[in-house]
Design a protein around this motif. Structure first.
Motif, PDB file in Angstrom:
ATOM      1  N   THR A 137       0.819  -1.213   0.000  1.00  0.00           N
ATOM      2  CA  THR A 137       0.000   0.000   0.000  1.00  0.00           C
ATOM      3  C   THR A 137       0.852   1.261   0.000  1.00  0.00           C
ATOM      4  OG1 THR A 137      -1.956  -0.995   1.026  1.00  0.00           O
ATOM      5  CG2 THR A 137      -1.581   1.344   1.443  1.00  0.00           C
ATOM      6  N   SER A 138       1.917   1.267   0.781  1.00  0.00           N
ATOM      7  CA  SER A 138       2.770   2.462   0.854  1.00  0.00           C
ATOM      8  C   SER A 138       3.421   2.767  -0.486  1.00  0.00           C
ATOM      9  CB  SER A 138       3.834   2.269   1.937  1.00  0.00           C
ATOM     10  OG  SER A 138       3.238   2.172   3.214  1.00  0.00           O
ATOM     11  N   TRP A 139       3.764   1.751  -1.242  1.00  0.00           N
ATOM     12  CA  TRP A 139       4.301   1.955  -2.584  1.00  0.00           C
ATOM     13  C   TRP A 139       3.261   2.613  -3.477  1.00  0.00           C
ATOM     14  CZ3 TRP A 139       4.674  -2.430  -6.688  1.00  0.00           C
ATOM     15  CH2 TRP A 139       5.267  -1.934  -7.862  1.00  0.00           C
ATOM     16  N   PHE A 140       2.015   2.185  -3.386  1.00  0.00           N
ATOM     17  CA  PHE A 140       0.978   2.772  -4.230  1.00  0.00           C
ATOM     18  C   PHE A 140       0.726   4.231  -3.869  1.00  0.00           C
ATOM     19  CE2 PHE A 140      -0.634  -1.827  -4.313  1.00  0.00           C
ATOM     20  CZ  PHE A 140       0.227  -2.142  -5.349  1.00  0.00           C
ATOM     21  N   MET A 141       0.821   4.583  -2.591  1.00  0.00           N
ATOM     22  CA  MET A 141       0.707   5.984  -2.201  1.00  0.00           C
ATOM     23  C   MET A 141       1.908   6.773  -2.729  1.00  0.00           C
ATOM     24  SD  MET A 141      -2.193   6.091  -0.697  1.00  0.00           S
ATOM     25  CE  MET A 141      -2.646   4.770  -1.846  1.00  0.00           C
ATOM     26  N   GLU A 159      -4.102   0.413  -5.429  1.00  0.00           N
ATOM     27  CA  GLU A 159      -4.456   0.263  -4.024  1.00  0.00           C
ATOM     28  C   GLU A 159      -5.870  -0.302  -3.859  1.00  0.00           C
ATOM     29  OE1 GLU A 159      -4.622   0.565   0.200  1.00  0.00           O
ATOM     30  OE2 GLU A 159      -3.149   0.034  -1.332  1.00  0.00           O
ATOM     31  N   ALA A 160      -6.816   0.165  -4.669  1.00  0.00           N
ATOM     32  CA  ALA A 160      -8.175  -0.364  -4.599  1.00  0.00           C
ATOM     33  C   ALA A 160      -8.198  -1.857  -4.905  1.00  0.00           C
ATOM     34  CB  ALA A 160      -9.077   0.393  -5.567  1.00  0.00           C
ATOM     35  N   ALA A 161      -7.437  -2.251  -5.916  1.00  0.00           N
ATOM     36  CA  ALA A 161      -7.373  -3.671  -6.263  1.00  0.00           C
ATOM     37  C   ALA A 161      -6.769  -4.478  -5.115  1.00  0.00           C
ATOM     38  CB  ALA A 161      -6.558  -3.858  -7.536  1.00  0.00           C
ATOM     39  N   LEU A 162      -5.746  -3.934  -4.478  1.00  0.00           N
ATOM     40  CA  LEU A 162      -5.110  -4.629  -3.360  1.00  0.00           C
ATOM     41  C   LEU A 162      -6.080  -4.812  -2.199  1.00  0.00           C
ATOM     42  CD1 LEU A 162      -2.527  -5.837  -2.147  1.00  0.00           C
ATOM     43  CD2 LEU A 162      -1.970  -3.542  -1.302  1.00  0.00           C
ATOM     44  N   LYS A 163      -6.933  -3.830  -1.939  1.00  0.00           N
ATOM     45  CA  LYS A 163      -7.858  -3.958  -0.809  1.00  0.00           C
ATOM     46  C   LYS A 163      -8.769  -5.170  -0.962  1.00  0.00           C
ATOM     47  CE  LYS A 163      -5.756  -1.905   0.735  1.00  0.00           C
ATOM     48  NZ  LYS A 163      -4.862  -1.871   1.883  1.00  0.00           N
ATOM     49  N   GLN A 164      -9.305  -5.396  -2.168  1.00  0.00           N
ATOM     50  CA  GLN A 164     -10.170  -6.560  -2.357  1.00  0.00           C
ATOM     51  C   GLN A 164      -9.374  -7.856  -2.280  1.00  0.00           C
ATOM     52  OE1 GLN A 164     -13.456  -7.332  -4.738  1.00  0.00           O
ATOM     53  NE2 GLN A 164     -13.894  -5.207  -5.252  1.00  0.00           N
ATOM     54  N   ARG A 165      -8.162  -7.850  -2.798  1.00  0.00           N
ATOM     55  CA  ARG A 165      -7.342  -9.068  -2.710  1.00  0.00           C
ATOM     56  C   ARG A 165      -7.036  -9.393  -1.250  1.00  0.00           C
ATOM     57  NH1 ARG A 165      -4.769  -6.900  -7.464  1.00  0.00           N
ATOM     58  NH2 ARG A 165      -3.020  -6.060  -6.264  1.00  0.00           N
ATOM     59  N   GLU A 166      -6.682  -8.375  -0.479  1.00  0.00           N
ATOM     60  CA  GLU A 166      -6.327  -8.598   0.917  1.00  0.00           C
ATOM     61  C   GLU A 166      -7.543  -9.000   1.750  1.00  0.00           C
ATOM     62  OE1 GLU A 166      -2.576  -5.612   1.777  1.00  0.00           O
ATOM     63  OE2 GLU A 166      -4.601  -4.779   1.860  1.00  0.00           O
ATOM     64  N   ALA A 167      -8.584  -8.195   1.701  1.00  0.00           N
ATOM     65  CA  ALA A 167      -9.710  -8.379   2.609  1.00  0.00           C
ATOM     66  C   ALA A 167     -10.630  -9.518   2.202  1.00  0.00           C
ATOM     67  CB  ALA A 167     -10.511  -7.079   2.713  1.00  0.00           C
ATOM     68  N   ALA A 168     -10.763  -9.752   0.886  1.00  0.00           N
ATOM     69  CA  ALA A 168     -11.763 -10.706   0.413  1.00  0.00           C
ATOM     70  C   ALA A 168     -11.192 -11.807  -0.467  1.00  0.00           C
ATOM     71  CB  ALA A 168     -12.868  -9.954  -0.343  1.00  0.00           C
ATOM     72  N   SER A 169      -9.877 -11.893  -0.589  1.00  0.00           N
ATOM     73  CA  SER A 169      -9.234 -12.905  -1.450  1.00  0.00           C
ATOM     74  C   SER A 169      -9.835 -12.902  -2.850  1.00  0.00           C
ATOM     75  CB  SER A 169      -9.369 -14.302  -0.828  1.00  0.00           C
ATOM     76  OG  SER A 169      -8.732 -14.371   0.425  1.00  0.00           O
ATOM     77  N   ALA A 170     -10.149 -11.704  -3.344  1.00  0.00           N
ATOM     78  CA  ALA A 170     -10.877 -11.560  -4.604  1.00  0.00           C
ATOM     79  C   ALA A 170      -9.925 -11.386  -5.787  1.00  0.00           C
ATOM     80  CB  ALA A 170     -11.824 -10.365  -4.528  1.00  0.00           C
TER      81      ALA A 170
END
Length: 286
Positions: free
Chosen positions: A40-44, A188-199
């Motif tokens: 996430t920090s890289w994406f920011m 970052e948005a894509a990472l959130k779903q991968r992290e939180a929902a294994s999506a």
């Protein structure tokens, strides 16, 4: 995670109101800068680098912590790490002779001792393993350092907390797109779903989407666009039958909506969005 997401409008306002307290150590216009982080920090860092250049503030590069080019010269290196313990960024600070500015949420962490300057955003720290508010508060700080007024962004983030996300959470797959500084937000948005929902999620620069990735677009899947869509892109996506997602909000506030979708999808699947499998607060390598 939901509680932490909901605090973001107030945290951005806090940054805006108290910028002088936090921003004095950040690079000034004309300096050549590298921004570094992991995950996430890289994406920011990516978002900051593109925005800083687009605003004419100076040449700015972004790197994952492990990919910083040894021997390249910069006036300052901005290092982002919520935990202040991530191996790759600590190794970078230890080995570089360049001036380093750390942004972290953890007092007493190793990065505080190693960096030349530290900006402490401990009020934006999180209990959830999955980052949300620290990342956006850091980006809010960096945007403020570039002279951007965050008033509308904070107001839009408040709106983002009221948007119904149930149907978006039901999409089988989502591809996130951005342009220039919003490419980092898309990742970052894509990472959130991968992290939180294994999506299954993907992210690309918007103009590059039609060079292959559009092949997976179909009914039941979504294409989420941050910022102004390139001419013709919405029509091309609509022709695939995929759901087009585009909010008339500050792009950082649209990221808040994406964070909420990640939580909703995680809960619908019976998962714990605060403690995703195989993840920890910090990656510390032996």
């Amino acid at each position: 995670m939901s509680t932490e997401i909901a605090t973001q409008p107030d945290l951005w306002r806090q940054i805006s109101d108290g910028f002088a307290q936090y921003g004095g150590a950040l690079p000034t216009a004309g300096q050549r800068v590298a921004a570094v982080g992991c995950g996430t920090s890289w994406f920011m860092a990516m978002a900051y680098a593109a925005l800083r250049e687009d605003l004419g503030q100076g040449e700015t590069d972004a790197f994952a912590g492990s990919e910083f080019p040894a021997g390249r010269s910069y006036d300052a290196v901005v290092v982002i790490s919520r935990s202040g313990t991530t191996t790759e960024v600590l190794d970078l600070i230890r080995t570089t002779e360049l001036p380093t500015i750390a942004i972290t949420a953890t007092p007493g962490s190793p990065i505080v001792e190693l960096a030349d300057h530290t900006i402490m955003l401990d009020f934006a720290d999180e209990q959830s393993v999955v980052q949300t508010r620290f990342a956006t508060t850091t980006l809010a700080l960096l945007r403020a350092s570039l002279g951007q007024d965050l008033t509308q962004a904070a107001a839009d983030a408040q709106t983002a907390l009221t948007i119904d996300v149930d149907d978006l959470a039901k999409l089988e797959q989502v591809t996130y797109l951005g342009t220039r500084w919003t490419v980092g937000l898309a990742h970052e948005a894509a990472l959130k779903q991968r992290e939180a929902a294994s999506a299954w999620t993907e992210a690309y620069p918007a103009m590059d989407y039609r060079h292959g990735p559009i092949a997976i677009a179909q009914p039941g899947r979504g294409v989420w666009i941050f910022g102004e869509p390139p001419v013709g892109l919405l029509d091309d996506v609509a022709a695939t039958g995929a759901t087009v997602v585009h909010h008339d909000l500050d792009p950082m506030a649209s990221l808040v909506v994406a964070q909420r979708v990640a939580v909703a999808k995680s809960l619908a699947l019976g998962l714990n969005p605060d403690q995703p499998r195989s993840l920890s607060r910090s990656v510390i390598l032996g």
